[in-house]
Design a protein around this motif. Sequence first.
Motif, PDB file in Angstrom:
ATOM      1  N   MET A 102       0.851  -1.178   0.000  1.00 13.42           N
ATOM      2  CA  MET A 102       0.000   0.000   0.000  1.00 13.42           C
ATOM      3  C   MET A 102       0.892   1.236   0.000  1.00 13.42           C
ATOM      4  N   GLN A 103       0.617   2.137  -0.922  1.00 14.26           N
ATOM      5  CA  GLN A 103       1.393   3.369  -1.001  1.00 14.26           C
ATOM      6  C   GLN A 103       1.105   4.246   0.210  1.00 14.26           C
ATOM      7  N   LYS A 104       2.157   4.796   0.787  1.00 16.88           N
ATOM      8  CA  LYS A 104       2.010   5.713   1.915  1.00 16.88           C
ATOM      9  C   LYS A 104       2.116   7.143   1.385  1.00 16.88           C
ATOM     10  N   ILE A 105       1.090   7.918   1.642  1.00 17.31           N
ATOM     11  CA  ILE A 105       1.033   9.313   1.193  1.00 17.31           C
ATOM     12  C   ILE A 105       1.693  10.180   2.265  1.00 17.31           C
ATOM     13  N   THR A 106       2.678  10.982   1.849  1.00 19.32           N
ATOM     14  CA  THR A 106       3.406  11.785   2.826  1.00 19.32           C
ATOM     15  C   THR A 106       3.313  13.283   2.560  1.00 19.32           C
ATOM     16  N   SER A 107       2.544  13.683   1.542  1.00 15.61           N
ATOM     17  CA  SER A 107       2.387  15.110   1.264  1.00 15.61           C
ATOM     18  C   SER A 107       1.029  15.372   0.623  1.00 15.61           C
ATOM     19  N   LYS A 108       0.614  16.628   0.697  1.00 13.17           N
ATOM     20  CA  LYS A 108      -0.647  17.018   0.077  1.00 13.17           C
ATOM     21  C   LYS A 108      -0.581  16.803  -1.438  1.00 13.17           C
ATOM     22  N   ALA A 109       0.572  17.086  -2.027  1.00  8.70           N
ATOM     23  CA  ALA A 109       0.735  16.915  -3.472  1.00  8.70           C
ATOM     24  C   ALA A 109       0.567  15.441  -3.866  1.00  8.70           C
ATOM     25  N   GLU A 110       1.171  14.539  -3.113  1.00  4.54           N
ATOM     26  CA  GLU A 110       1.017  13.110  -3.390  1.00  4.54           C
ATOM     27  C   GLU A 110      -0.443  12.695  -3.273  1.00  4.54           C
ATOM     28  N   PHE A 111      -1.121  13.217  -2.263  1.00  7.25           N
ATOM     29  CA  PHE A 111      -2.532  12.901  -2.066  1.00  7.25           C
ATOM     30  C   PHE A 111      -3.347  13.357  -3.272  1.00  7.25           C
ATOM     31  N   GLN A 112      -3.109  14.578  -3.719  1.00  4.72           N
ATOM     32  CA  GLN A 112      -3.861  15.110  -4.864  1.00  4.72           C
ATOM     33  C   GLN A 112      -3.648  14.267  -6.113  1.00  4.72           C
ATOM     34  N   VAL A 113      -2.428  13.836  -6.349  1.00  7.16           N
ATOM     35  CA  VAL A 113      -2.145  12.981  -7.507  1.00  7.16           C
ATOM     36  C   VAL A 113      -2.899  11.663  -7.381  1.00  7.16           C
ATOM     37  N   ALA A 114      -2.870  11.070  -6.196  1.00 11.44           N
ATOM     38  CA  ALA A 114      -3.515   9.768  -5.979  1.00 11.44           C
ATOM     39  C   ALA A 114      -5.010   9.826  -6.232  1.00 11.44           C
ATOM     40  N   ILE A 115      -5.677  10.860  -5.748  1.00  6.94           N
ATOM     41  CA  ILE A 115      -7.142  10.893  -5.866  1.00  6.94           C
ATOM     42  C   ILE A 115      -7.621  11.386  -7.230  1.00  6.94           C
ATOM     43  N   GLN A 116      -6.734  11.919  -8.049  1.00  6.35           N
ATOM     44  CA  GLN A 116      -7.132  12.385  -9.381  1.00  6.35           C
ATOM     45  C   GLN A 116      -7.288  11.233 -10.374  1.00  6.35           C
ATOM     46  N   SER A 117      -6.845  10.081 -10.004  1.00  2.00           N
ATOM     47  CA  SER A 117      -6.925   8.921 -10.896  1.00  2.00           C
ATOM     48  C   SER A 117      -8.377   8.591 -11.226  1.00  2.00           C
ATOM     49  N   PRO A 118      -8.652   8.151 -12.464  1.00  2.00           N
ATOM     50  CA  PRO A 118     -10.001   7.692 -12.783  1.00  2.00           C
ATOM     51  C   PRO A 118     -10.315   6.359 -12.089  1.00  2.00           C
ATOM     52  N   ARG A 119      -9.278   5.647 -11.675  1.00  2.00           N
ATOM     53  CA  ARG A 119      -9.448   4.388 -10.945  1.00  2.00           C
ATOM     54  C   ARG A 119      -9.974   4.698  -9.543  1.00  2.00           C
ATOM     55  N   LEU A 120     -10.782   3.825  -9.013  1.00  2.00           N
ATOM     56  CA  LEU A 120     -11.260   3.975  -7.646  1.00  2.00           C
ATOM     57  C   LEU A 120     -10.063   3.933  -6.700  1.00  2.00           C
ATOM     58  N   THR A 121      -9.937   4.963  -5.894  1.00  2.00           N
ATOM     59  CA  THR A 121      -8.836   5.072  -4.936  1.00  2.00           C
ATOM     60  C   THR A 121      -9.430   5.300  -3.552  1.00  2.00           C
ATOM     61  N   VAL A 122      -9.039   4.466  -2.598  1.00  2.00           N
ATOM     62  CA  VAL A 122      -9.530   4.601  -1.234  1.00  2.00           C
ATOM     63  C   VAL A 122      -8.372   5.026  -0.343  1.00  2.00           C
ATOM     64  N   ALA A 123      -8.549   6.186   0.282  1.00  2.00           N
ATOM     65  CA  ALA A 123      -7.547   6.702   1.218  1.00  2.00           C
ATOM     66  C   ALA A 123      -7.901   6.219   2.621  1.00  2.00           C
ATOM     67  N   ILE A 124      -6.925   5.622   3.278  1.00  2.00           N
ATOM     68  CA  ILE A 124      -7.090   5.135   4.643  1.00  2.00           C
ATOM     69  C   ILE A 124      -6.307   6.078   5.549  1.00  2.00           C
ATOM     70  N   PHE A 125      -7.020   6.795   6.385  1.00  2.00           N
ATOM     71  CA  PHE A 125      -6.399   7.772   7.278  1.00  2.00           C
ATOM     72  C   PHE A 125      -6.045   7.083   8.586  1.00  2.00           C
ATOM     73  N   LYS A 126      -4.742   7.148   8.940  1.00  2.00           N
ATOM     74  CA  LYS A 126      -4.213   6.442  10.107  1.00  2.00           C
ATOM     75  C   LYS A 126      -3.161   7.298  10.795  1.00  2.00           C
ATOM     76  N   ALA A 127      -2.635   6.768  11.897  1.00  2.00           N
ATOM     77  CA  ALA A 127      -1.479   7.365  12.575  1.00  2.00           C
ATOM     78  C   ALA A 127      -0.729   6.253  13.295  1.00  2.00           C
ATOM     79  N   ASP A 128       0.576   6.438  13.456  1.00  2.00           N
ATOM     80  CA  ASP A 128       1.409   5.421  14.112  1.00  2.00           C
ATOM     81  C   ASP A 128       0.995   5.171  15.555  1.00  2.00           C
ATOM     82  N   TRP A 129       0.471   6.183  16.218  1.00  2.00           N
ATOM     83  CA  TRP A 129       0.116   6.075  17.641  1.00  2.00           C
ATOM     84  C   TRP A 129      -1.285   5.503  17.859  1.00  2.00           C
ATOM     85  N   CYS A 130      -2.028   5.261  16.813  1.00  2.00           N
ATOM     86  CA  CYS A 130      -3.438   4.864  16.904  1.00  2.00           C
ATOM     87  C   CYS A 130      -3.581   3.348  17.072  1.00  2.00           C
TER      88      CYS A 130
END
Length: 115
Positions: free
Chosen positions: A1-29
């Motif tokens: 699973m690709q780890k998103i580390t910036s807003k720019a990476e996030f924007q690129v990921a969600i612009q895809s015509p393919r269904l993309t599911v972002a999983i919001f997490k944190a190391d301490w959770c």
Amino acid sequence: MQKITSKAEFQVAIQSPRLTVAIFKADWCGDCKFMDPFMPDVETKFANDMTLVEVDVDKVEDVSQELNILGIPSFVAFSDGRELVRLVNKLRKSREEIEGFLQQALDVYRTIHKY
């Protein structure tokens, strides 16, 4: 699973015509760590239909705030930069709940894209 580390990476990921599911997490959770053992199998199960990306809410805090992610772990499905459906709350998610949400996201995606 690709780890998103910036807003720019996030924007690129969600612009895809393919269904993309972002999983919001944190190391301490703790509830996020609960998912770690079974998520590779879940990702494999849905690999032909969608892309899953992991968003660390601490590293990409501005995205989390903009999307009103108030609890983690949370899931948000996108296609072509548009949000399709979300599962956002602070509760622990079981494998069955996650798979159910991913199937719901896929159903919405297929309705929009007329599969």
